[in-house]
Design a protein around this motif. Structure first.
Motif, mmCIF file in Angstrom:
data_model
loop_
_atom_site.group_PDB
_atom_site.id
_atom_site.type_symbol
_atom_site.label_atom_id
_atom_site.label_comp_id
_atom_site.label_asym_id
_atom_site.label_seq_id
_atom_site.Cartn_x
_atom_site.Cartn_y
_atom_site.Cartn_z
ATOM 1 N N LEU A 1 48.071 39.029 -39.849
ATOM 2 C CA LEU A 1 48.357 39.827 -41.043
ATOM 3 C C LEU A 1 48.901 38.958 -42.175
ATOM 4 O O LEU A 1 49.757 39.398 -42.956
ATOM 5 N N GLY A 2 48.396 37.736 -42.267
ATOM 6 C CA GLY A 2 48.825 36.848 -43.330
ATOM 7 C C GLY A 2 47.794 35.773 -43.568
ATOM 8 O O GLY A 2 46.985 35.456 -42.678
ATOM 9 N N LYS B 1 50.318 37.253 -36.427
ATOM 10 C CA LYS B 1 49.750 38.525 -35.969
ATOM 11 C C LYS B 1 48.420 38.828 -36.637
ATOM 12 O O LYS B 1 47.862 39.911 -36.468
ATOM 13 N N ALA C 1 42.021 40.562 -50.527
ATOM 14 C CA ALA C 1 43.003 41.491 -49.963
ATOM 15 C C ALA C 1 43.837 42.138 -51.065
ATOM 16 O O ALA C 1 44.163 43.329 -51.004
ATOM 17 N N SER D 1 51.405 38.185 -47.126
ATOM 18 C CA SER D 1 51.563 39.038 -45.949
ATOM 19 C C SER D 1 50.853 40.354 -46.240
ATOM 20 O O SER D 1 51.014 40.922 -47.325
ATOM 21 N N TYR D 2 50.057 40.825 -45.266
ATOM 22 C CA TYR D 2 49.232 42.010 -45.470
ATOM 23 C C TYR D 2 49.866 43.262 -44.851
ATOM 24 O O TYR D 2 50.608 43.183 -43.872
ATOM 25 N N ARG D 3 49.530 44.393 -45.427
ATOM 26 C CA ARG D 3 49.989 45.679 -44.902
ATOM 27 C C ARG D 3 49.228 46.056 -43.628
ATOM 28 O O ARG D 3 49.787 46.658 -42.732
ATOM 29 N N HIS D 4 47.967 45.721 -43.585
ATOM 30 C CA HIS D 4 47.126 46.075 -42.433
ATOM 31 C C HIS D 4 45.921 45.151 -42.380
ATOM 32 O O HIS D 4 45.675 44.383 -43.297
ATOM 33 N N SER E 1 51.268 43.082 -49.140
ATOM 34 C CA SER E 1 52.614 43.662 -49.259
ATOM 35 C C SER E 1 53.574 42.681 -49.918
ATOM 36 O O SER E 1 54.408 43.078 -50.724
ATOM 37 N N ALA F 1 53.895 37.239 -39.896
ATOM 38 C CA ALA F 1 52.740 38.059 -40.245
ATOM 39 C C ALA F 1 51.438 37.308 -39.960
ATOM 40 O O ALA F 1 50.484 37.872 -39.416
ATOM 41 N N LYS F 2 51.405 36.036 -40.305
ATOM 42 C CA LYS F 2 50.186 35.251 -40.075
ATOM 43 C C LYS F 2 49.891 35.118 -38.582
ATOM 44 O O LYS F 2 48.730 35.157 -38.160
ATOM 45 N N ARG G 1 45.944 45.434 -50.145
ATOM 46 C CA ARG G 1 46.457 45.158 -48.803
ATOM 47 C C ARG G 1 47.651 44.218 -48.782
ATOM 48 O O ARG G 1 48.317 44.070 -47.746
#
Length: 276
Positions: free
Chosen positions: A189-190, A187, A200, A273-276, A207, A184-185, A205
């Motif tokens: 998204l973390g 990408k 977040a 880890s984020y959803r978006h 997850s 995730a990171k 945001r």
């Protein structure tokens, strides 16, 4: 430590699924459910809906025979009744076992697994494992299990054997969480930055949040802006930021897991880890 919110991290670490598990000790004569961790395994009281043995679901309770009577040319003098079985003895026994297992699976999932959220390990004879795994709809049933008659084990032996199976599964789960965070990171998204994660989390945001066990960060999180006001532990109206962060993430539908420092993928105390 005096604070407005209840310090829940030690409790969350104790209750989280990776630390605890349940064991369904299953035989045709007896059904038992245990819950424990690396140190202990204790018997639970079964919900009344859970069958105690195969006799509880036997068709003999509903009918007294599996055969039907037909006559040829009518019943009367010179005519004898013909009895036709509804399947061989083995087929009947297999059907009884499957009926029993389905009833156990439904009741254990509804009244225990769904309530606790813990993984469920099956302890049963080898020939019963395949059938139970095939008919089960319990998403928490572990693929790994104990292939032995649980009635042949003492409580100590059951605990030791169960932990030998559970420990590798728990380590694999922890590694999977860390791998998911790393992916995730990569990408974008973390994050392991506490201030960023707090913002977040406030926005809903996050997850999945990994928290380092035993680590304390004194301060408070503004529930509206996500701003962290750092302080010192021991002051009134001051709590552990990591604990409050976990509570916030759970409240907004995220998952929170507490890992030992050596298992964490970061050194900041958090990995989100984020959803978006």
């Amino acid at each position: 430590m005096v604070a407005d919110s209840f310090h829940t991290q030690p409790l969350r670490q104790f209750l989280q699924s990776v630390e605890r598990y349940q064991v369904l000790a299953l035989s045709l004569n007896k059904v038992q459910l245990f819950e424990g961790n690396r140190d202990s395994l204790e018997a639970l009281s079964l919900a009344s809906e859970v069958p105690r043995s195969s006799s509880d679901t036997s068709s003999d309770r509903q009918q007294t025979a599996h055969s039907s009577v037909s006559s040829y040319g009518g019943l009367g003098a010179g005519h004898s009744a013909m009895h036709h079985g509804q399947g061989g003895k083995k087929d009947g026994m297999d059907s009884e076992v499957e009926r029993f297992f389905r009833a156990v699976d439904r009741a254990v999932q509804a009244h225990h697994s769904d309530v606790s959220g813990l993984p469920l390990m099956l302890a049963a004879l080898p020939e019963h494992h395949h059938l139970f795994q095939a008919i089960s709809h319990n998403p928490r049933l572990m693929k790994q299990g104990l292939h032995i008659n649980p009635e042949s084990l003492s409580p100590t032996e059951l605990q030791q054997r169960a932990w030998a199976v559970a420990a590798p599964a728990q380590q694999a789960q922890q590694s999977a969480w860390c791998d998911d965070y790393t992916a995730a990171k990569a990408k974008g998204l973390g994050s392991d930055d506490l201030a960023d994660v707090a913002h977040a989390a406030t926005a809903g945001r996050v997850s999945t949040l990994l928290i380092e066990a035993g680590r304390l960060v004194a301060g408070r999180i503004d529930g509206t802006t996500g701003r962290i006001d750092y302080s010192e532990l021991g002051y009134p109206r001051v709590d552990d930021v990591l604990d409050d962060l976990g509570t916030l993430v759970e409240k907004l539908g995220g998952q929170v897991h507490v890992l030992a420092a050596e298992r964490m993928p970061t050194t900041t105390g958090v990995a989100a880890s984020y959803r978006h």
